[in-house]
Design an enzyme around this catalytic site. Structure first.
Site, PDB file in Angstrom:
ATOM      1  N   THR A  93     -20.856  57.723 -14.875  1.00  0.00           N
ATOM      2  CA  THR A  93     -20.745  57.666 -16.343  1.00  0.00           C
ATOM      3  C   THR A  93     -19.332  58.009 -16.793  1.00  0.00           C
ATOM      4  O   THR A  93     -18.934  57.629 -17.887  1.00  0.00           O
ATOM      5  CB  THR A  93     -21.721  58.662 -16.989  1.00  0.00           C
ATOM      6  OG1 THR A  93     -21.664  59.883 -16.256  1.00  0.00           O
ATOM      7  CG2 THR A  93     -23.142  58.129 -16.980  1.00  0.00           C
ATOM      8  N   ASP A  94     -18.574  58.735 -15.957  1.00  0.00           N
ATOM      9  CA  ASP A  94     -17.271  59.240 -16.447  1.00  0.00           C
ATOM     10  C   ASP A  94     -16.301  58.114 -16.797  1.00  0.00           C
ATOM     11  O   ASP A  94     -15.672  58.130 -17.853  1.00  0.00           O
ATOM     12  CB  ASP A  94     -16.641  60.285 -15.491  1.00  0.00           C
ATOM     13  CG  ASP A  94     -16.341  59.796 -14.086  1.00  0.00           C
ATOM     14  OD1 ASP A  94     -16.740  58.656 -13.738  1.00  0.00           O
ATOM     15  OD2 ASP A  94     -15.695  60.552 -13.330  1.00  0.00           O
ATOM     16  N   ALA A 126     -18.225  64.140   2.218  1.00  0.00           N
ATOM     17  CA  ALA A 126     -19.584  64.558   1.889  1.00  0.00           C
ATOM     18  C   ALA A 126     -19.867  64.436   0.395  1.00  0.00           C
ATOM     19  O   ALA A 126     -20.918  64.840  -0.077  1.00  0.00           O
ATOM     20  CB  ALA A 126     -19.817  65.987   2.365  1.00  0.00           C
ATOM     21  N   SER A 174     -15.860  65.997  -3.307  1.00  0.00           N
ATOM     22  CA  SER A 174     -14.532  65.799  -3.901  1.00  0.00           C
ATOM     23  C   SER A 174     -13.423  66.629  -3.273  1.00  0.00           C
ATOM     24  O   SER A 174     -12.656  67.309  -3.969  1.00  0.00           O
ATOM     25  CB  SER A 174     -14.582  66.087  -5.406  1.00  0.00           C
ATOM     26  OG  SER A 174     -15.383  65.156  -6.015  1.00  0.00           O
ATOM     27  N   SER A 194     -10.911  65.301  -2.065  1.00  0.00           N
ATOM     28  CA  SER A 194      -9.648  64.671  -2.467  1.00  0.00           C
ATOM     29  C   SER A 194      -9.192  65.187  -3.832  1.00  0.00           C
ATOM     30  O   SER A 194      -8.006  65.487  -4.011  1.00  0.00           O
ATOM     31  CB  SER A 194      -9.756  63.149  -2.441  1.00  0.00           C
ATOM     32  OG  SER A 194     -10.880  62.735  -3.144  1.00  0.00           O
ATOM     33  N   ASP A 250     -14.142  64.649 -11.316  1.00  0.00           N
ATOM     34  CA  ASP A 250     -13.909  65.512 -10.151  1.00  0.00           C
ATOM     35  C   ASP A 250     -12.727  66.445 -10.376  1.00  0.00           C
ATOM     36  O   ASP A 250     -12.796  67.648 -10.100  1.00  0.00           O
ATOM     37  CB  ASP A 250     -13.642  64.663  -8.902  1.00  0.00           C
ATOM     38  CG  ASP A 250     -14.785  63.702  -8.614  1.00  0.00           C
ATOM     39  OD1 ASP A 250     -15.859  63.885  -9.201  1.00  0.00           O
ATOM     40  OD2 ASP A 250     -14.587  62.780  -7.811  1.00  0.00           O
TER      41      ASP A 250
END
Ligand code: GLA
Length: 390
Positions: free
Chosen positions: A42-43, A128, A131, A133, A177
């Protein structure tokens, strides 16, 4: 935030490696991974999300250099990268890109700084869906801001970290994130409006209920290309509606009726994608009401509904994720479960009654092994604060 024993040993490993290599006292930063309770995909459609920072993090040590070089060390991978501030491009090692992407965004933002030394490591499982990254990007922007006194506020750092991923790494991710990693607060989830970026902390301290992550151990290589495709499909659906409703700016403004009228007749696949997103935004708002009323059963049911949509209509799940959700569907101790994050692997997020966690994990792990011939890893989601200096 209070430093746990595990944090302390990670911090001391990173900081002693740094001192061994560079014989200097670094600035140390902790930047966490995230979970997302509801509001998936949704972001980037300007909708709502409900993430939280967790107790797994990237720890980074940084000091300035008096030349133009960047000496980067990934402690957990035992890999190094050397580059120059004004002549770098993406690296085949991949991990440097999250750091270099931030450097390139800072430069594009007009920030001037010298070279630097950097050692990082941590305990966010890679691939996994927690986030790692974003945590690495946020650690980098936060550390460089601190070391070079760049004067950036937290929201600007979040935007730069997201742009680093969009433009340098090439994943057209939304803002969730990086926002969660930077703005997390202990024991609270963040209700974030991804259009206005208004946010509220909602306490998440449900008596006897814990967030449990089951890690499929799977990471499909098509995750980032399919992710970018989904984003394009949402934009295509929005354009079909905009032709009749110019006031519509994104899927956020689209109603189920508009989708039926303008999108379904034109393209059924695009319709299914958009219909999931429109439904998910409404579901998140209803789930926030549940949270306020303390109705965790209803909240959990909505998580199952989200999974159904992600799996059937948005098609970002995979057999392993579907299996793990199906497996706990009828468990009385599980209030809700769904795949979490971008999809095609990673974790399911489950709301589980505390006393049943160990037994549930044992049974789920052995069923998973039988069905998929894979080992299941379980993490208890402990909600912690966001990126900070140690
Ligand atoms: C990934 C992206 C986020 C978000 C989620 C899906 O984690 O990085 O921006 O889109 O997928 O909700």
């Amino acid at each position: 935030m209070p430093i746990t024993q595990r944090d302390a040993s990670l911090i001391s490993r990173i900081s002693s490696l740094f001192k061994d290599l560079f014989a200097e006292e670094p600035v140390l930063v902790r930047s966490p991974g995230r979970v997302n309770l509801i509001g998936e995909h949704t972001d980037y459609n300007n909708g709502f999300v409900l993430p939280a920072a967790i107790d797994k993090a990237v720890y980074m040590a940084v000091s300035p250099r008096d030349d133009e070089e960047m000496h980067l060390v990934a402690a957990d991978l035992d890999q190094r990268y050397r580059g120059k501030l004004h002549e770098f491009s993406t690296s085949p090692q991949q991990w440097p890109d999250y750091i270099l992407g931030v450097v390139s965004q800072l430069q594009a933002h007009g920030k001037v700084f010298s070279g630097f030394n950097c050692v990082f490591g941590g305990d966010i499982p890679i691939g996994a869906g927690m986030s790692s990254s974003a945590a690495l990007e946020c650690a980098t922007v936060f550390a460089l801001n601190d070391v070079f006194g760049l004067g950036l506020d937290a929201l600007t750092m979040v935007r730069l970290a997201q742009k680093a991923e969009n433009e340098f790494v090439g994943v057209k991710c939304g803002i969730m994130d990086q926002f969660a990693s930077m703005f997390g607060r202990k024991d609270s989830v963040i209700r974030l409006d991804c259009r206005s970026l208004e946010y509220a902390y909602v306490p998440f301290r449900s008596e006897g209920i814990r967030i449990v992550l089951f890690d499929t151990g799977v990471k499909h290589s098509l995750a980032s290309s399919e992710y970018n495709t989904r984003r394009k499909q949402c934009e295509a659906g929005t354009r079909l509606v905009q032709a009749h409703h110019p006031e519509v700016l994104s899927l956020r403004d689209v109603s189920p009726g508009m989708l039926e009228r303008y999108v379904a007749p034109a393209d059924l696949l695009i319709y299914r994608r958009c219909n999931y997103v429109v439904g998910e935004n409404a579901r998140l708002l209803a789930a926030c009401d549940d949270l306020e009323k303390g109705d965790m059963e209803s909240f959990g049911e909505r998580m199952f509904a989200t999974h159904e949509g992600l799996s059937r209509d948005y098609e970002v799940s995979c057999p392993e994720l579907d299996f793990l959700v199906e497996q706990v569907r009828e468990e009385p101790a599980v209030l809700g479960a769904r795949m979490m994050g971008g999809g095609f692997g990673g974790c399911t997020i489950n709301l589980v009654r505390e006393e049943a966690i160990e037994e549930l994990t044992r049974r789920t792990a052995s069923a998973y092994k039988r069905a998929m011939n894979r080992d299941l890893r379980m993490y208890k989601g402990q909600i912690e604060s966001g990126t900070s200096r140690i």
